[in-house]
Each structure stands twice: as C-alpha cells, then as structure tokens.
Design a protein around this motif. Structure first.
Motif, PDB file in Angstrom:
ATOM      1  N   ALA A  36       0.749  -1.136  -0.068  1.00 34.23           N
ATOM      2  CA  ALA A  36      -0.038  -0.056   0.194  1.00 34.23           C
ATOM      3  C   ALA A  36       0.945   1.209  -0.101  1.00 34.23           C
ATOM      4  CB  ALA A  36      -0.924   0.083   1.181  1.00 34.23           C
ATOM      5  N   ILE A  37       2.013   1.324   0.739  1.00 40.90           N
ATOM      6  CA  ILE A  37       2.941   2.145   0.747  1.00 40.90           C
ATOM      7  C   ILE A  37       3.552   2.553  -0.584  1.00 40.90           C
ATOM      8  CG2 ILE A  37       5.023   3.202   1.640  1.00 40.90           C
ATOM      9  CD1 ILE A  37       4.307   1.961   4.201  1.00 40.90           C
ATOM     10  N   GLY A  38       3.841   1.397  -1.384  1.00 35.18           N
ATOM     11  CA  GLY A  38       4.382   1.441  -2.655  1.00 35.18           C
ATOM     12  C   GLY A  38       5.497   0.503  -3.095  1.00 35.18           C
ATOM     13  N   PHE A  39       5.750  -0.218  -2.136  1.00 34.00           N
ATOM     14  CA  PHE A  39       7.047  -1.245  -2.241  1.00 34.00           C
ATOM     15  C   PHE A  39       6.749  -2.376  -3.131  1.00 34.00           C
ATOM     16  CE2 PHE A  39       7.990   0.806   1.924  1.00 34.00           C
ATOM     17  CZ  PHE A  39       9.295   1.282   1.608  1.00 34.00           C
ATOM     18  N   GLN A  40       7.609  -2.971  -3.679  1.00 32.00           N
ATOM     19  CA  GLN A  40       7.342  -4.171  -4.303  1.00 32.00           C
ATOM     20  C   GLN A  40       8.164  -5.163  -3.046  1.00 32.00           C
ATOM     21  OE1 GLN A  40       9.490  -5.199  -7.976  1.00 32.00           O
ATOM     22  NE2 GLN A  40       9.485  -7.253  -7.451  1.00 32.00           N
ATOM     23  N   THR A  41       7.401  -6.270  -2.690  1.00 34.00           N
ATOM     24  CA  THR A  41       7.671  -6.808  -1.447  1.00 34.00           C
ATOM     25  C   THR A  41       8.436  -8.251  -1.734  1.00 34.00           C
ATOM     26  OG1 THR A  41       5.542  -7.947  -1.505  1.00 34.00           O
ATOM     27  CG2 THR A  41       6.128  -5.930  -0.048  1.00 34.00           C
ATOM     28  N   VAL A  42       9.361  -8.617  -1.023  1.00 37.97           N
ATOM     29  CA  VAL A  42      10.111  -9.900  -1.454  1.00 37.97           C
ATOM     30  C   VAL A  42      10.227 -10.444  -0.080  1.00 37.97           C
ATOM     31  CG1 VAL A  42      12.232 -10.910  -1.947  1.00 37.97           C
ATOM     32  CG2 VAL A  42      11.466  -8.921  -3.039  1.00 37.97           C
ATOM     33  N   VAL A  43       9.675 -11.683   0.151  1.00 39.28           N
ATOM     34  CA  VAL A  43       9.583 -12.506   1.337  1.00 39.28           C
ATOM     35  C   VAL A  43      10.794 -13.415   1.613  1.00 39.28           C
ATOM     36  CG1 VAL A  43       8.472 -14.278   2.574  1.00 39.28           C
ATOM     37  CG2 VAL A  43       7.243 -12.628   1.265  1.00 39.28           C
ATOM     38  N   MET A  44      11.562 -13.130   2.743  1.00 40.10           N
ATOM     39  CA  MET A  44      12.683 -14.022   3.015  1.00 40.10           C
ATOM     40  C   MET A  44      12.910 -13.722   4.607  1.00 40.10           C
ATOM     41  SD  MET A  44      16.125 -11.750   2.083  1.00 40.10           S
ATOM     42  CE  MET A  44      15.382 -11.575   0.405  1.00 40.10           C
ATOM     43  N   PRO A  45      13.643 -15.024   5.002  1.00 41.25           N
ATOM     44  CA  PRO A  45      14.070 -15.274   6.360  1.00 41.25           C
ATOM     45  C   PRO A  45      14.822 -13.959   6.792  1.00 41.25           C
ATOM     46  CG  PRO A  45      14.510 -17.138   5.327  1.00 41.25           C
ATOM     47  CD  PRO A  45      14.421 -16.197   4.153  1.00 41.25           C
ATOM     48  N   ILE A  46      14.771 -13.516   8.262  1.00 39.50           N
ATOM     49  CA  ILE A  46      15.710 -12.356   8.526  1.00 39.50           C
ATOM     50  C   ILE A  46      17.074 -12.760   8.458  1.00 39.50           C
ATOM     51  CG2 ILE A  46      15.706 -13.138  11.118  1.00 39.50           C
ATOM     52  CD1 ILE A  46      15.111  -9.778  11.504  1.00 39.50           C
ATOM     53  N   THR A  47      17.563 -13.897   8.422  1.00 43.35           N
ATOM     54  CA  THR A  47      18.847 -14.292   8.764  1.00 43.35           C
ATOM     55  C   THR A  47      19.644 -14.242   7.203  1.00 43.35           C
ATOM     56  OG1 THR A  47      17.868 -16.658   8.264  1.00 43.35           O
ATOM     57  CG2 THR A  47      18.773 -15.986  10.559  1.00 43.35           C
ATOM     58  N   ASP A  48      18.595 -14.083   6.213  1.00 41.25           N
ATOM     59  CA  ASP A  48      19.253 -13.732   4.984  1.00 41.25           C
ATOM     60  C   ASP A  48      19.237 -12.403   4.544  1.00 41.25           C
ATOM     61  OD1 ASP A  48      19.360 -16.337   4.711  1.00 41.25           O
ATOM     62  OD2 ASP A  48      17.363 -16.822   3.462  1.00 41.25           O
ATOM     63  N   VAL A  49      18.832 -11.465   5.396  1.00 38.24           N
ATOM     64  CA  VAL A  49      18.123  -9.894   4.841  1.00 38.24           C
ATOM     65  C   VAL A  49      19.788  -9.078   4.681  1.00 38.24           C
ATOM     66  CG1 VAL A  49      17.281  -7.819   5.690  1.00 38.24           C
ATOM     67  CG2 VAL A  49      16.268 -10.086   5.878  1.00 38.24           C
ATOM     68  N   TYR A  50      20.747  -9.243   5.276  1.00 36.33           N
ATOM     69  CA  TYR A  50      21.819  -8.251   5.298  1.00 36.33           C
ATOM     70  C   TYR A  50      22.697  -8.627   4.047  1.00 36.33           C
ATOM     71  CZ  TYR A  50      26.242  -6.051   6.921  1.00 36.33           C
ATOM     72  OH  TYR A  50      27.374  -5.343   7.110  1.00 36.33           O
TER      73      TYR A  50
END
Length: 340
Positions: free
Chosen positions: A188-202
């Motif tokens: 809704a804010i405008g982002f394209q979202t990508v689901v991933m575990p927090i351990t992979d984010v950095y």
C-alpha cells in the motif's frame, strides 16, 4: 576383600549417591536441559532477556532446569523455530506476533498499521486486550502457548536510498517476513515486496536483491542492517513486540509448581525486556548515527494515508467483527493512555 566385592560396594555407593542427589534435586542426573531458539544476535536484547529468563527458571526451580540458549538462528529461523516448537524439537522461542500467525491467522491483525502510539499503550494492549487474550488462549491447541510478551519496539525502515515519502517507495524492493498484514502495508505504501528469512536479509541488501527492510530499532541495531541500508526512517508504522512461547509438549511435562515458576520467570524477563528496549532506543539511534547511518523522521501523514486501505482489506479477509474488536480495544487504550 575380593575385587568383585570392592566393585559391588563401589557401584552400590554410586547408585545410592545418585538416588539421594535426584531426590534432593541437586545432582546432574536430576537436571533437565531445555532448548531456547531465537534469531537475535548474542549482543541483542532478546539474548539478554533470554539469559534473565534462564537464570530465573533455574532459581525458581532449585536448579532442576537448565535452559540452553541458541541465538542468531543457530537452530532455525523464526518460522522453522515455531514449527519445531509445535513438534517438540525446541522448548522455547521468542518472535514477533505476526510470525505465529501462520498457525493462527487472526494474529496477523496485531500487525495492522498505527494501532498504538507509545510503549505503554502497546503493553496495555498485549496484557489486557480482551480480544488478544482470547486469541492467545487458542494457541495451546495448536501446540504452544504464550508465557509473556517481550519488547522489540516499533517497526521502522532501513533503505539503501532515502525514503522521505511513499513516492520514494515505488522504486524500491522491500524485504518482508511471511505476514500478510505487513506485506499489504508495504505494498500500500508503494514497495515491491520480497519474502525472506531475517537471517538472509543483510546479504540480500548488500547484493542488491532488496533495497531495504523494516524492523524495530533494536533489531536494526542488533543485526546491523544500517551498515548496508544506511537510511533509517523512523515511521514507527507497526508496534511489534515479541511473545515468548513454550512448546505445549514441554509445558505438559512440568508440574503445576514448575509451571508457575516458569511463568514467573517469563514475567520477570518481560519486565526486563520492556525496560531495556524502551530505554535503549535513543542511545541505539545515536550509535547508528555515529557509525554513519542517516536517521530521519518523515512526515507521517502520507504514510498513514497510504495504509488506510489495509483496514478494509483486513475486514474482507478476517471478518469485520474481528478487525473491529481489536481496533476498538486499541482505540480505548489510546483514549485512556494518551500520548504525551
């Protein structure tokens, strides 16, 4: 005395000593080891609260339980840890409320944007909301139960380029965890979202797979996301505390007295966690600034306007009655405990 007689006497003495130690609750044979999994780094607030919890459980049960803590996703990421909780593979975990929603979908509603404005309002919601306590009461049938609610704070953004308004979001890919409400709000804010575990984010931000992520300041600081996404935008768009949960299989093995002791330890750790996180945010922000992060507080109105559609979307999926119950509880709390 024959050697066989000496060995027989020695074994008898050892068995007797072991039996006495077990009865007294002081011997190694009487101690039960329990496993606590979480995804925070060893220096983070979750680890600090987990250590308090482990110490208090040992104290309140006269040393009968030894809680071994496995931080930084050593055993599993958040969704997998909750699955292991249900299966009995781990005994305790602590994670954002929305992480548990895979197993009770209505908990997604706690991640609706801008429900509360202050920590005190959030504590009141999690401790005394009739609707939320009713949902928590459904969890033992799933395979785990909530012992207390620890603190993480309000979710904000870290991005690789500045985020002054929803217009800036339209060119960004935002990491989200598996939670419909968070994903809807980000879209809704405008982002394209990508689901991933927090351990992979950095690494994903570092490699450009995503342009940023959203989490409380405590998590941003602990996992050092500001190093790869240095624009920290304090929208505080979702209150995101951390229910501490225990496997129902583990809980059923405790005596009533030990259940009371574990719950008391959980409440002690919750009080510690809430105090620590609330009183650490300002210093954490200053530390991130000193390390090169660019911290800003945007005009919140455009972000609130952008996510207004999420409430109606939630009514369509979860039912107007359920959505309006938690919204009513939150509104009553905001009225009773206005922001200073």
């Amino acid at each position: 005395m024959l050697w066989e007689d000496i060995m027989r006497v020695s074994l008898f003495k050892l068995a007797a000593a072991t039996a006495i130690a077990a009865v007294m609750g002081t011997g190694a044979f009487a101690q039960t080891v329990l496993r606590f999994s979480h995804t925070d780094n060893p220096g983070g607030s979750r680890q600090a609260a987990a250590e308090v919890f482990a110490e208090k459980v040992k104290e309140y049960t006269d040393g009968r339980y030894d809680i071994r803590i496995f931080p930084a996703g050593q055993l599993a990421n958040d969704p997998k840890a909750i699955e292991q909780l249900i299966l009995g593979g781990v005994d305790f975990t602590v994670s954002a409320t929305g992480s548990y929603a895979t197993h009770l979908a209505s908990l997604n509603l706690t991640a609706m944007p801008f429900l509360v404005d202050t920590y005190e309002q959030g504590w009141e919601l999690y401790d005394n909301s009739t609707w939320l306590q009713g949902e928590f009461d459904k969890l033992p049938a799933v395979g785990f139960r909530v012992l207390s609610t620890w603190e993480a704070g309000f979710r904000s953004f870290t991005t690789s380029s500045p985020l002054a308004s929803p217009t800036d979001a339209q060119s960004m890919k935002m990491r989200v965890y598996p939670n419909d409400m968070i994903r809807w709000s980000m879209e809704a804010i405008g982002f394209q979202t990508v689901v991933m575990p927090i351990t992979d984010v950095y690494l994903a931000i570092q490699q450009g797979t995503v342009n940023g992520q959203e989490n409380p300041v405590d998590t941003i600081k602990s996992l050092r996301f500001y190093e790869v996404a240095p624009n920290v935008t304090l929208t505080r768009h979702v209150y995101s505390p951390l229910p501490l949960t225990v496997s129902e299989a583990t809980w059923a093995k405790f005596s009533p007295e030990d259940q009371e002791a574990v719950r008391k330890a959980a409440n002690d750790a919750a009080a510690f966690s809430r105090d620590l996180v609330k009183n650490s945010v300002d210093s954490q922000i200053e530390e991130m600034k000193a390390a090169g992060a660019k911290v800003s507080v945007p005009e919140i109105g455009p972000f609130r306007d952008a996510v207004a559609s999420v409430y109606d979307k939630a009514r369509g999926v979860y039912g107007a009655e359920e959505v309006d119950k938690i919204l009513a509880d939150a509104a009553a709390i905001r009225k009773k405990m206005p922001s200073k």
